[in-house]
Design a protein around this motif. Structure first.
Motif, PDB file in Angstrom:
ATOM      1  N   GLU A   5      -9.465  32.080  77.965  1.00  0.00           N
ATOM      2  CA  GLU A   5     -10.013  32.805  79.117  1.00  0.00           C
ATOM      3  C   GLU A   5      -9.523  34.254  79.136  1.00  0.00           C
ATOM      4  OE1 GLU A   5      -8.203  29.937  79.372  1.00  0.00           O
ATOM      5  OE2 GLU A   5      -9.936  28.583  79.553  1.00  0.00           O
ATOM      6  N   LEU A   6      -8.249  34.448  78.791  1.00  0.00           N
ATOM      7  CA  LEU A   6      -7.695  35.803  78.769  1.00  0.00           C
ATOM      8  C   LEU A   6      -8.325  36.621  77.654  1.00  0.00           C
ATOM      9  CD1 LEU A   6      -5.697  37.859  79.919  1.00  0.00           C
ATOM     10  CD2 LEU A   6      -3.954  36.900  78.389  1.00  0.00           C
ATOM     11  N   LEU A   7      -8.494  36.015  76.481  1.00  0.00           N
ATOM     12  CA  LEU A   7      -9.146  36.715  75.376  1.00  0.00           C
ATOM     13  C   LEU A   7     -10.573  37.112  75.758  1.00  0.00           C
ATOM     14  CD1 LEU A   7      -7.876  34.507  72.419  1.00  0.00           C
ATOM     15  CD2 LEU A   7      -7.364  36.929  72.731  1.00  0.00           C
ATOM     16  N   GLU A   8     -11.292  36.187  76.380  1.00  0.00           N
ATOM     17  CA  GLU A   8     -12.684  36.470  76.774  1.00  0.00           C
ATOM     18  C   GLU A   8     -12.754  37.561  77.836  1.00  0.00           C
ATOM     19  OE1 GLU A   8     -14.959  32.296  75.745  1.00  0.00           O
ATOM     20  OE2 GLU A   8     -14.012  32.486  77.718  1.00  0.00           O
ATOM     21  N   ASN A  84     -15.426  23.645  58.100  1.00  0.00           N
ATOM     22  CA  ASN A  84     -16.179  24.329  59.147  1.00  0.00           C
ATOM     23  C   ASN A  84     -15.200  24.712  60.251  1.00  0.00           C
ATOM     24  OD1 ASN A  84     -18.501  23.938  57.687  1.00  0.00           O
ATOM     25  ND2 ASN A  84     -19.138  22.144  58.835  1.00  0.00           N
ATOM     26  N   THR A  85     -15.198  25.993  60.605  1.00  0.00           N
ATOM     27  CA  THR A  85     -14.152  26.544  61.458  1.00  0.00           C
ATOM     28  C   THR A  85     -14.761  27.392  62.560  1.00  0.00           C
ATOM     29  OG1 THR A  85     -12.559  26.541  59.631  1.00  0.00           O
ATOM     30  CG2 THR A  85     -12.108  28.058  61.439  1.00  0.00           C
ATOM     31  N   GLU A  86     -14.186  27.274  63.762  1.00  0.00           N
ATOM     32  CA  GLU A  86     -14.595  28.133  64.872  1.00  0.00           C
ATOM     33  C   GLU A  86     -13.408  29.000  65.273  1.00  0.00           C
ATOM     34  OE1 GLU A  86     -17.008  28.008  69.096  1.00  0.00           O
ATOM     35  OE2 GLU A  86     -15.806  26.251  68.547  1.00  0.00           O
ATOM     36  N   LEU A  87     -13.656  30.294  65.367  1.00  0.00           N
ATOM     37  CA  LEU A  87     -12.631  31.262  65.734  1.00  0.00           C
ATOM     38  C   LEU A  87     -13.022  31.964  67.020  1.00  0.00           C
ATOM     39  CD1 LEU A  87     -12.184  33.072  62.287  1.00  0.00           C
ATOM     40  CD2 LEU A  87     -10.918  31.087  63.126  1.00  0.00           C
ATOM     41  N   ILE A  88     -12.027  32.525  67.677  1.00  0.00           N
ATOM     42  CA  ILE A  88     -12.292  33.476  68.747  1.00  0.00           C
ATOM     43  C   ILE A  88     -11.730  34.815  68.262  1.00  0.00           C
ATOM     44  CG2 ILE A  88     -10.215  32.883  70.088  1.00  0.00           C
ATOM     45  CD1 ILE A  88     -12.135  33.369  72.596  1.00  0.00           C
ATOM     46  N   CYS A  89     -12.553  35.857  68.332  1.00  0.00           N
ATOM     47  CA  CYS A  89     -12.216  37.157  67.747  1.00  0.00           C
ATOM     48  C   CYS A  89     -12.313  38.237  68.824  1.00  0.00           C
ATOM     49  CB  CYS A  89     -13.192  37.522  66.642  1.00  0.00           C
ATOM     50  SG  CYS A  89     -13.631  36.166  65.559  1.00  0.00           S
ATOM     51  N   PHE A  95      -7.724  44.122  71.917  1.00  0.00           N
ATOM     52  CA  PHE A  95      -6.556  43.271  71.736  1.00  0.00           C
ATOM     53  C   PHE A  95      -5.282  44.034  72.094  1.00  0.00           C
ATOM     54  CE2 PHE A  95      -3.244  41.697  68.669  1.00  0.00           C
ATOM     55  CZ  PHE A  95      -2.986  40.502  69.314  1.00  0.00           C
ATOM     56  N   LEU A  96      -5.166  45.269  71.638  1.00  0.00           N
ATOM     57  CA  LEU A  96      -3.987  46.078  71.943  1.00  0.00           C
ATOM     58  C   LEU A  96      -3.887  46.360  73.442  1.00  0.00           C
ATOM     59  CD1 LEU A  96      -4.009  48.552  68.907  1.00  0.00           C
ATOM     60  CD2 LEU A  96      -2.599  46.501  69.224  1.00  0.00           C
ATOM     61  N   GLU A  97      -5.031  46.531  74.082  1.00  0.00           N
ATOM     62  CA  GLU A  97      -5.043  46.718  75.547  1.00  0.00           C
ATOM     63  C   GLU A  97      -4.556  45.442  76.243  1.00  0.00           C
ATOM     64  OE1 GLU A  97      -8.200  47.598  79.190  1.00  0.00           O
ATOM     65  OE2 GLU A  97      -8.897  47.672  77.113  1.00  0.00           O
ATOM     66  N   LEU A  98      -5.024  44.290  75.749  1.00  0.00           N
ATOM     67  CA  LEU A  98      -4.582  43.001  76.293  1.00  0.00           C
ATOM     68  C   LEU A  98      -3.061  42.892  76.211  1.00  0.00           C
ATOM     69  CD1 LEU A  98      -6.111  39.511  75.466  1.00  0.00           C
ATOM     70  CD2 LEU A  98      -3.662  39.867  75.468  1.00  0.00           C
ATOM     71  N   LEU A  99      -2.489  43.241  75.060  1.00  0.00           N
ATOM     72  CA  LEU A  99      -1.040  43.158  74.878  1.00  0.00           C
ATOM     73  C   LEU A  99      -0.298  44.126  75.803  1.00  0.00           C
ATOM     74  CD1 LEU A  99      -0.649  42.839  71.000  1.00  0.00           C
ATOM     75  CD2 LEU A  99      -0.637  41.021  72.710  1.00  0.00           C
ATOM     76  N   ALA A 100      -0.832  45.337  75.945  1.00  0.00           N
ATOM     77  CA  ALA A 100      -0.191  46.336  76.807  1.00  0.00           C
ATOM     78  C   ALA A 100      -0.163  45.866  78.258  1.00  0.00           C
ATOM     79  CB  ALA A 100      -0.929  47.672  76.697  1.00  0.00           C
ATOM     80  N   ASN A 101      -1.188  45.145  78.667  1.00  0.00           N
ATOM     81  CA  ASN A 101      -1.289  44.685  80.061  1.00  0.00           C
ATOM     82  C   ASN A 101      -0.621  43.334  80.299  1.00  0.00           C
ATOM     83  OD1 ASN A 101      -2.752  46.984  80.657  1.00  0.00           O
ATOM     84  ND2 ASN A 101      -4.735  45.994  80.372  1.00  0.00           N
ATOM     85  N   ASN A 102      -0.196  42.659  79.230  1.00  0.00           N
ATOM     86  CA  ASN A 102       0.382  41.316  79.346  1.00  0.00           C
ATOM     87  C   ASN A 102       1.627  41.208  78.453  1.00  0.00           C
ATOM     88  OD1 ASN A 102      -1.859  39.621  80.894  1.00  0.00           O
ATOM     89  ND2 ASN A 102      -2.902  40.978  79.446  1.00  0.00           N
ATOM     90  N   PRO A 103       2.758  41.749  78.898  1.00  0.00           N
ATOM     91  CA  PRO A 103       3.969  41.778  78.061  1.00  0.00           C
ATOM     92  C   PRO A 103       4.420  40.405  77.578  1.00  0.00           C
ATOM     93  CG  PRO A 103       4.246  43.128  80.030  1.00  0.00           C
ATOM     94  CD  PRO A 103       2.956  42.412  80.183  1.00  0.00           C
ATOM     95  N   ALA A 104       4.203  39.366  78.363  1.00  0.00           N
ATOM     96  CA  ALA A 104       4.628  38.023  77.943  1.00  0.00           C
ATOM     97  C   ALA A 104       3.861  37.580  76.700  1.00  0.00           C
ATOM     98  CB  ALA A 104       4.427  37.018  79.080  1.00  0.00           C
TER      99      ALA A 104
END
Length: 198
Positions: A5-8, A84-89, A95-104
């Motif tokens: 959910e956070l990635l999306e 057969n593989t399913e990924l979330i990309c 991604f870097l913005e996600l990390l900056a906003n979520n230190p944990a």
């Protein structure tokens, strides 16, 4: 790893890859963060003689290919779907913005990278100095601790092929087979219907 959910929320999308299809190629600049929803991924490259070198196997809920993403360097290996593989990309900038906003989450990623670095250090020492049986057992025990292997009444099923064990330990397949048989005789492994259990 990171909640879907956070990635999306940051724009991640799901992608499917058929067995044996390439996710990214050695020598290309990274553009995305990848996390496995289902399936299995192998990162590998080949030397000048055509011998395959396996960098690692990755499974459900694991991510792969992050070091070049952070360093803005080309991939040192290719990533291939082993089934057969399913990924979330998610795109690198998001991604870097996600990390900056979520230190944990950043700490979780650091811990994951540290675990892989630790494994590479342990295996480098094993390959340079230890006997084949010890190398094989170290790899198997690491896989049990870190790769979500399934446990049955016989123990943990080791789903590496003999070739994969050889590639990961620097041993020839014939040596791996002898080591596994010897470990079975010592009661450290079980072989049931050609499958290896610990």
């Amino acid at each position: 790893m990171i909640a879907i959910e956070l990635l999306e929320k940051y724009g991640a999308v799901k992608k499917r890859y058929d067995k044996a299809s390439t996710i990214f190629e050695e020598g290309k600049l990274p553009t995305h963060y990848y996390q496995i929803l289902s399936g299995e991924v192998k990162m590998n490259n080949y030397n000048d003689d055509g011998r395959e070198f396996i960098q690692g196997f990755f499974y459900e809920n694991q991510c792969f290919g992050e070091p070049p993403l952070f360093l803005n360097r080309v991939y040192p290996a290719s990533a291939v779907a082993l089934e057969n593989t399913e990924l979330i990309c998610i795109i690198k900038e998001c991604f870097l913005e996600l990390l900056a906003n979520n230190p944990a989450i950043s700490i979780t990623i650091i811990e994951n990278l540290a675990q892989r670095l630790y494994y590479k250090s342990v295996m480098a020492a094993e390959i340079s100095s230890e006997e084949p049986e010890h190398r094989v057992l170290t790899l198997i025990d690491y896989a049990i601790a870190n790769f979500n292997l399934k446990k049955s009444q016989h123990g943990y099923l080791i789903n590496f092929t003999r070739q994969q064990i050889g590639d990961l330990t620097g041993l020839r397949v014939e040596t791996v087979i002898r080591a596994i048989k010897s470990l079975e005789k010592k009661g450290l492994l079980k072989i049931i219907n050609r499958k290896v259990y610990r």
